[in-house]
Design an enzyme around this catalytic site. Structure first.
Site, PDB file in Angstrom:
ATOM      1  N   HIS A  47     -57.020 -32.953  11.263  1.00  0.00           N
ATOM      2  CA  HIS A  47     -55.998 -33.860  11.779  1.00  0.00           C
ATOM      3  C   HIS A  47     -54.705 -33.104  12.028  1.00  0.00           C
ATOM      4  O   HIS A  47     -54.207 -32.394  11.151  1.00  0.00           O
ATOM      5  CB  HIS A  47     -55.735 -34.995  10.776  1.00  0.00           C
ATOM      6  CG  HIS A  47     -54.682 -35.949  11.266  1.00  0.00           C
ATOM      7  ND1 HIS A  47     -54.972 -36.969  12.136  1.00  0.00           N
ATOM      8  CD2 HIS A  47     -53.352 -35.990  11.057  1.00  0.00           C
ATOM      9  CE1 HIS A  47     -53.851 -37.619  12.427  1.00  0.00           C
ATOM     10  NE2 HIS A  47     -52.849 -37.041  11.786  1.00  0.00           N
ATOM     11  N   ASP A  57     -51.905 -50.110   8.352  1.00  0.00           N
ATOM     12  CA  ASP A  57     -51.111 -49.041   8.963  1.00  0.00           C
ATOM     13  C   ASP A  57     -50.606 -49.456  10.335  1.00  0.00           C
ATOM     14  O   ASP A  57     -49.478 -49.131  10.712  1.00  0.00           O
ATOM     15  CB  ASP A  57     -51.920 -47.747   9.073  1.00  0.00           C
ATOM     16  CG  ASP A  57     -51.070 -46.658   9.715  1.00  0.00           C
ATOM     17  OD1 ASP A  57     -50.038 -46.308   9.126  1.00  0.00           O
ATOM     18  OD2 ASP A  57     -51.388 -46.217  10.835  1.00  0.00           O
ATOM     19  N   ARG A  72     -42.136 -49.774  11.259  1.00  0.00           N
ATOM     20  CA  ARG A  72     -41.339 -48.550  11.043  1.00  0.00           C
ATOM     21  C   ARG A  72     -40.734 -48.072  12.361  1.00  0.00           C
ATOM     22  O   ARG A  72     -39.600 -47.595  12.404  1.00  0.00           O
ATOM     23  CB  ARG A  72     -42.233 -47.445  10.458  1.00  0.00           C
ATOM     24  CG  ARG A  72     -42.576 -47.679   8.997  1.00  0.00           C
ATOM     25  CD  ARG A  72     -43.709 -46.765   8.564  1.00  0.00           C
ATOM     26  NE  ARG A  72     -43.422 -45.365   8.770  1.00  0.00           N
ATOM     27  CZ  ARG A  72     -44.342 -44.436   9.015  1.00  0.00           C
ATOM     28  NH1 ARG A  72     -45.618 -44.757   9.083  1.00  0.00           N
ATOM     29  NH2 ARG A  72     -43.993 -43.182   9.176  1.00  0.00           N
ATOM     30  N   SER A  83     -49.548 -43.140   5.854  1.00  0.00           N
ATOM     31  CA  SER A  83     -50.046 -43.639   7.139  1.00  0.00           C
ATOM     32  C   SER A  83     -51.209 -42.762   7.631  1.00  0.00           C
ATOM     33  O   SER A  83     -52.293 -43.262   7.958  1.00  0.00           O
ATOM     34  CB  SER A  83     -48.886 -43.633   8.146  1.00  0.00           C
ATOM     35  OG  SER A  83     -49.343 -43.719   9.463  1.00  0.00           O
ATOM     36  N   LYS A 139     -55.590 -43.703   7.066  1.00  0.00           N
ATOM     37  CA  LYS A 139     -56.577 -43.748   8.154  1.00  0.00           C
ATOM     38  C   LYS A 139     -57.671 -42.706   7.923  1.00  0.00           C
ATOM     39  O   LYS A 139     -58.845 -42.962   8.132  1.00  0.00           O
ATOM     40  CB  LYS A 139     -55.894 -43.485   9.498  1.00  0.00           C
ATOM     41  CG  LYS A 139     -55.064 -44.679   9.968  1.00  0.00           C
ATOM     42  CD  LYS A 139     -54.321 -44.386  11.264  1.00  0.00           C
ATOM     43  CE  LYS A 139     -53.196 -43.428  11.084  1.00  0.00           C
ATOM     44  NZ  LYS A 139     -52.000 -43.591  11.840  1.00  0.00           N
TER      45      LYS A 139
HETATM   46  N1  URA Z   1     -48.845 -40.212  12.721  1.00  0.00           N
HETATM   47  C1  URA Z   1     -49.297 -41.267  11.991  1.00  0.00           C
HETATM   48  O1  URA Z   1     -50.469 -41.635  12.083  1.00  0.00           O
HETATM   49  N2  URA Z   1     -48.430 -41.882  11.169  1.00  0.00           N
HETATM   50  C2  URA Z   1     -47.148 -41.499  11.012  1.00  0.00           C
HETATM   51  O2  URA Z   1     -46.424 -42.092  10.235  1.00  0.00           O
HETATM   52  C3  URA Z   1     -46.683 -40.397  11.785  1.00  0.00           C
HETATM   53  C4  URA Z   1     -47.567 -39.760  12.631  1.00  0.00           C
END
Ligand code: URA
Length: 431
Positions: free
Chosen positions: A82, A161, A168, A183, A187
């Site tokens: 990621h 999220d 946010r 966050s 995921k």
């Molecule tokens: N990418 C995400 O999935 N979440 C964040 O808070 C910032 C970047």
């Protein structure tokens, strides 16, 4: 339990209990806690922060807020990589086929572009017919047969999220390390991979601008992964300079294919090999040197390119495009950007370069907007290179008439000075 008391406790510097964190996440998802109270808590978290335990609990609450891929049977050990987001970052398109060609299973869920940063799903959709919305059965089937499949983020995974991120985004609370870590990792954990390599980007084109912040974010995410029993590590990599020579969807897919054909720029190939070797090493396939050699061999013998082609075909795309990239659509217009003076490119603002690519039509300024997959930038000179006055720095590609604004923005984001300055691509590692 009252949301008021939770907000007050965090505002006054307190540490929330696991029950309090799960109460607010659960209440927000089921609609019993309103936006204004969650906004107030997010702002308190932004200023006060969270302990490692609180951050991990928030992550697990996000993971548990919806479905997971726990039951997805792909017939082997599953790995993922990621990136925290950057400009010109097309590494997933090359790294995932490389590790799959080495025997690791990859069932990857990717995102779309966010702000100035690109997204793997948008890039893959530049390939004719490519389907990023497979059913769970088809997704597992492609991974079993080919070794790798890449789809868009499922709406049923980590719904907390989606809600928290949207809030946010409009309450100036995105750039908080515990909130970003929970966050991303919420995921990732819902996807239930066995092994996760994080590419934490650092610099002008990244969410984390300094090495200290990038290290804090990497450490927080690795800590969460360990608490969840995952094999996990992070590379902190440079994002002061866009990666490779292209920005924009089709252009980036072609450049990722070039990595697999051994023809890509050195920085991009070096990072793809480093990330692939890190995944193979975490999966226990050898020591670091052996894993690097394995990744290089998958490139040299063409197995990684064939794996990408097989994935494209299995997901409905035209695999001829992988072997002959002249099929990719080209923008109607191009414009050269010329160096106004001689000297070394001493720095660029990578975020602004991402903004230029948005202007050209390669990204979205609003959710749901369509994008021009052929739009973008090809960079001929990058930080550290010498340019002569009148030489081409970059070529802009677009189907819109927006070249004047794009050219001025790109030149304003490019500093030409007396000295070459450049830092290494891999800045640190957190294990
Ligand atoms: N990418 C995400 O999935 N979440 C964040 O808070 C910032 C970047």
């Amino acid at each position: 339990m009252r949301m008021y008391d939770i907000i007050k406790k965090k505002r006054d510097g307190g540490e929330l209990t696991d029950e309090e964190i799960r109460f607010f996440v659960g209440g927000y998802v089921d609609g019993s806690i309103p936006d204004y109270q969650v906004s107030a808590l997010l702002m308190a978290i932004y200023f006060v922060g969270m302990s490692e335990r609180e951050t991990a609990t928030l992550t697990f609450a996000v993971r548990d807020s919806g479905a997971t891929l726990q039951g997805l049977d792909v017939g082997g050990f599953r790995a993922d990589k990621h990136s925290t987001g950057g400009v010109g970052d097309k590494t997933s398109l090359a790294v995932m086929p490389i590790v799959a060609a080495c025997g690791v299973k990859v069932a990857k869920m990717s995102g779309r572009g966010l702000g100035h940063t690109g997204g793997t799903v948008d890039k893959l959709e530049a390939i004719e017919g490519f389907d990023t919305a497979l059913s769970a059965e088809k997704f597992a089937d492609v991974v079993k047969k080919v070794g790798v499949a890449i789809v868009g983020q499922s709406a049923t995974l980590a719904p907390a999220d989606k809600l928290l991120y949207a809030l946010r985004d409009v309450t100036a609370t995105v750039d908080s390390i515990p909130l970003i870590a929970s966050s991303i990792m919420g995921k990732k954990l819902a996807a239930c991979d066995d092994c996760i390599v994080l590419d934490v980007k650092c610099g002008s084109g990244a969410f984390m601008k300094t090495i200290e912040d990038a290290k804090r974010l990497a450490t927080a995410m690795v800590d969460i992964g360990k608490r969840a029993g995952k094999r996990i590590s992070a590379l902190i990599t440079d994002m002061d300079i866009p990666l490779g020579a292209t920005i924009g969807n089709s252009l980036e897919v072609v450049e990722a294919i070039d990595v697999l054909r051994g023809k890509a720029p050195k920085d991009l190939t070096e990072l793809c090999i480093a990330l692939s070797a890190e995944i193979l090493w975490l999966c226990g396939l050898g020591n670091r040197t052996e894993c690097e050699e394995m990744a290089k061999q998958a490139l040299i013998c063409g197995r990684a390119l064939d794996t990408l082609a097989a994935m494209v075909e299995a997901q409905g795309g035209n695999k001829k495009w992988i072997y002959d990239t002249s099929f990719f659509p080209r923008a109607r217009f191009t414009k050269e950007v010329i160096a106004p003076k001689s000297g070394f490119i001493s720095s660029v603002n990578a975020e602004e370069y991402g903004g230029v690519s948005l202007l050209l039509g390669a990204g979205r300024s609003k959710v749901g907007e369509s994008i021009d997959c052929a739009a973008g930038i090809v960079l001929y000179k990058k930080t550290g290179d010498y340019v002569n006055q009148g030489e081409v720095i970059a070529v802009l590609h677009s189907s819109r008439d927006c070249f004047d604004a794009a050219e001025s923005k790109l030149l304003a984001a490019t500093v030409i000075g007396d000295k070459p300055t450049k830092r290494p691509l891999v800045l640190d590692r957190v294990e």
